[in-house]
Design a protein around this motif. Sequence first.
Motif, mmCIF file in Angstrom:
data_model
loop_
_atom_site.group_PDB
_atom_site.id
_atom_site.type_symbol
_atom_site.label_atom_id
_atom_site.label_comp_id
_atom_site.label_asym_id
_atom_site.label_seq_id
_atom_site.Cartn_x
_atom_site.Cartn_y
_atom_site.Cartn_z
ATOM 1 N N ALA A 109 -80.732 -105.667 2.354
ATOM 2 C CA ALA A 109 -81.734 -106.727 2.250
ATOM 3 C C ALA A 109 -82.948 -106.280 1.448
ATOM 4 O O ALA A 109 -83.570 -107.086 0.765
ATOM 5 C CB ALA A 109 -82.162 -107.184 3.637
ATOM 6 N N SER A 110 -83.265 -105.002 1.505
ATOM 7 C CA SER A 110 -84.424 -104.518 0.745
ATOM 8 C C SER A 110 -84.125 -104.455 -0.747
ATOM 9 O O SER A 110 -85.039 -104.487 -1.559
ATOM 10 C CB SER A 110 -84.846 -103.137 1.251
ATOM 11 O OG SER A 110 -83.793 -102.208 1.033
ATOM 12 N N GLY A 111 -82.851 -104.386 -1.099
ATOM 13 C CA GLY A 111 -82.462 -104.322 -2.510
ATOM 14 C C GLY A 111 -82.499 -105.665 -3.209
ATOM 15 O O GLY A 111 -82.421 -105.736 -4.426
ATOM 16 N N GLY A 112 -82.573 -106.724 -2.483
ATOM 17 C CA GLY A 112 -82.624 -108.049 -3.087
ATOM 18 C C GLY A 112 -81.912 -109.043 -2.205
ATOM 19 O O GLY A 112 -80.896 -108.728 -1.587
ATOM 20 N N GLY A 113 -82.458 -110.237 -2.144
ATOM 21 C CA GLY A 113 -81.896 -111.260 -1.273
ATOM 22 C C GLY A 113 -80.519 -111.729 -1.702
ATOM 23 O O GLY A 113 -79.705 -112.116 -0.884
ATOM 24 N N GLY A 114 -80.231 -111.693 -3.011
ATOM 25 C CA GLY A 114 -78.942 -112.172 -3.499
ATOM 26 C C GLY A 114 -77.782 -111.314 -3.027
ATOM 27 O O GLY A 114 -76.734 -111.825 -2.617
ATOM 28 N N VAL A 119 -73.763 -105.545 8.860
ATOM 29 C CA VAL A 119 -74.655 -104.381 8.829
ATOM 30 C C VAL A 119 -75.012 -104.038 7.387
ATOM 31 O O VAL A 119 -76.167 -103.701 7.081
ATOM 32 C CB VAL A 119 -74.003 -103.177 9.554
ATOM 33 C CG1 VAL A 119 -74.759 -101.894 9.292
ATOM 34 C CG2 VAL A 119 -73.912 -103.452 11.044
ATOM 35 N N LEU A 120 -74.053 -104.154 6.472
ATOM 36 C CA LEU A 120 -74.352 -103.907 5.060
ATOM 37 C C LEU A 120 -75.344 -104.921 4.512
ATOM 38 O O LEU A 120 -76.200 -104.590 3.702
ATOM 39 C CB LEU A 120 -73.068 -103.933 4.225
ATOM 40 C CG LEU A 120 -72.224 -102.673 4.239
ATOM 41 C CD1 LEU A 120 -70.918 -102.902 3.501
ATOM 42 C CD2 LEU A 120 -72.985 -101.523 3.619
#
Length: 83
Positions: A32-37, A26-27
């Motif tokens: 995911a919007s903060g960055g794919g890494g 869930v985290l």
Amino acid sequence: MTRLQLHRLLLGLVVLFVVGAAVLYVLSIALASGGGGVARHFDQLAMLSFLGAVLFGIVDFFVRPVMHRTADGSRDVHTPLNG
């Protein structure tokens, strides 16, 4: 430690790892919007946590107590680990 106690300990670890995997997954979606890494890192941790749950579950399958039927129809689970 009896087989029953070890079974309960391993079952608790399996539940802990499954809950941890769900929380990490869930985290990873939330981040995911903060960055794919960052999301990929949490997703990898969730997969490792789930793998740990599966491994502890396999160990628990072989440690599970052998339950003998008693005369009154109940199950006797007080079998010692080395007995």
